[in-house]
Design an enzyme around this catalytic site. Sequence first.
Site, PDB file in Angstrom:
ATOM      1  N   ASP A  27     -10.057   5.673   1.997  1.00 49.07           N
ATOM      2  CA  ASP A  27     -10.309   4.444   1.548  1.00 49.07           C
ATOM      3  C   ASP A  27      -9.901   3.471   1.933  1.00 49.07           C
ATOM      4  OD1 ASP A  27      -9.332   2.899  -0.981  1.00 49.07           O
ATOM      5  OD2 ASP A  27      -7.747   3.284  -0.958  1.00 49.07           O
ATOM      6  N   ALA A  44      -1.723   6.359   3.189  1.00 45.30           N
ATOM      7  CA  ALA A  44      -0.855   5.358   2.291  1.00 45.30           C
ATOM      8  C   ALA A  44      -1.004   4.997   1.160  1.00 45.30           C
ATOM      9  CB  ALA A  44       0.294   4.473   3.466  1.00 45.30           C
ATOM     10  N   PRO A  45      -0.528   4.723  -0.072  1.00 44.29           N
ATOM     11  CA  PRO A  45       0.952   4.964  -0.103  1.00 44.29           C
ATOM     12  C   PRO A  45       1.095   6.659   0.044  1.00 44.29           C
ATOM     13  CG  PRO A  45       1.100   3.983  -1.733  1.00 44.29           C
ATOM     14  CD  PRO A  45      -0.028   3.969  -0.540  1.00 44.29           C
ATOM     15  N   GLY A  46       0.028   6.952  -0.920  1.00 44.55           N
ATOM     16  CA  GLY A  46      -0.388   8.384  -1.263  1.00 44.55           C
ATOM     17  C   GLY A  46      -1.245   8.718  -1.980  1.00 44.55           C
ATOM     18  N   LYS A  64      -3.778   8.737  -3.133  1.00 39.23           N
ATOM     19  CA  LYS A  64      -5.463   9.427  -3.006  1.00 39.23           C
ATOM     20  C   LYS A  64      -4.544  11.082  -3.145  1.00 39.23           C
ATOM     21  CE  LYS A  64      -7.471   7.087  -0.588  1.00 39.23           C
ATOM     22  NZ  LYS A  64      -6.317   6.709  -0.129  1.00 39.23           N
ATOM     23  N   CYS A  87     -11.736  -2.023  -2.694  1.00 37.15           N
ATOM     24  CA  CYS A  87     -10.664  -2.375  -3.786  1.00 37.15           C
ATOM     25  C   CYS A  87     -11.045  -3.903  -3.726  1.00 37.15           C
ATOM     26  CB  CYS A  87      -9.084  -2.049  -4.025  1.00 37.15           C
ATOM     27  SG  CYS A  87      -8.372  -2.762  -2.742  1.00 37.15           S
ATOM     28  N   GLU A 119      -2.331   8.244   8.281  1.00 38.24           N
ATOM     29  CA  GLU A 119      -2.397   6.494   8.259  1.00 38.24           C
ATOM     30  C   GLU A 119      -1.869   6.025   9.779  1.00 38.24           C
ATOM     31  OE1 GLU A 119      -1.705   3.204   7.614  1.00 38.24           O
ATOM     32  OE2 GLU A 119      -2.375   4.213   5.559  1.00 38.24           O
TER      33      GLU A 119
END
Length: 461
Positions: A225, A158-160, A162, A278, A180
């Site tokens: 991620d 989420a949110p999508g 990737k 990130c 998710e």
Amino acid sequence: LQIKRRKEKKIKFFFLFFFIETKKIDIMNMEVRVVIMDSKLELFLSKINLPKEFIEARKPIIGKNWESLIKEYEKEPIRGLQVNTLKIDPKTFQQKFTTKIEPIPYTSNGFYIEEELKAGKDPLHHAGSYYVQEPSAMIVANSLPIKKDSIILDVCSAPGGKTIGISNQLQKSGLIVANEVNPTRAKILLGNIERMGIPNCLVTNFQVNQLRDLYPNTFDYIFLDTPCSGEGMFRKDEQALQEWSLEAVDHCSKRSLELLETINDCLKTDGYLIYSTCTFAKEENEDIIEKFLNHHSYQILPVPESIQKVTEPGVKTNNQQTTENCRRFYPYTGKGEGQFVAVLQKQEKQNGKSNIKSTIQPLTAQQKKIVIPALKEILIEVPDHIYQYKEKIIYFEKADFPIPAHQVLCAGITLGTIEKNRFIPHHQLFTSFGKQMKNQLNLKKDDPRVIQYLNGYEIEA
């Protein structure tokens, strides 16, 4: 020192006068941050106040480019979008899209947005032609070429963004398991996957240990991620800045290593594990990779040259292991925020096999009598691979993939349901098979009926 006028959301036009002799700063209608660095007094107009602990921890890592990072923080965040190539090619999209955009060099379908964009009011957005995504985040799905027909797990999807980037490479081949953990975010993910019309996707809501137990030795690629301290998002996400602390960094690093260890068993031998965050924190990036490689056999692979040009090599870890094939994206290396990515290829032997039985079933004779004639009225050609799953009629080409009956929000395309011996179409049927519809009303983007429809009103057809 007179600093150039500029307009910010929370900053008025101003003049700032600095008098070194009296060490007096005279400010009119302006907030200013004074930072002492390397015995120099430097003034920065700032929308963000970096925590002292962050400066002390990250400045040694970023080194000579620290000032460049600070200067980038004074600028507006960079926006971007991905074109959904399942529905429209990038060249055609550029012709139809009215907002000024510029191609992102390390993607085949990404663009920088040069002007403010209100995607919620844009018919192209509602049609699933594009997905708004921060540009640096796009390096993850583009960090290596993906082979067609691969089975891929996106652990924290989420949110999508990737998953959509992966779909751009796979097109309609293979399978993406978009997972998710958070149920609320999983529903947001589902909405984006449905809007994009991605047919080769499972949307799931499993814990990572459940994925390990359900799918050992299953995937050709795993994208992790991992949830992180968000240091790379300070410029665009005020909440990330407010919630940051060294304790949070420590918590995130421990969780990231645990996630890596847990998901490892799901990856086949010679498969690819793409780890990303990130954040700028070495504790969550290179240190995690080092700890993981201390007792697992993986090779760190170089990323494509186009990504190398907008990133810096990974920094050395505490025992001086070189992780230069890991890449760090900073706001001063490319147009975007902050990102870390490492591409690992598995060398160790992986055993195991999923022992769950798929709950996807063929249509019964009675269901076929209801569904097939209804689809013939709607579609130019009725596709194969139509099944039933949890009272839904679905289109799914990977029916042999083991799918449990729980915590799966979507399997392939939901075509509809059967209610009182009638086939009731689902919205996803139209978002995925729109070009195959017998009855179509093709409207221009600026047609008033488009806005009426998006506002929930009926229109003449």
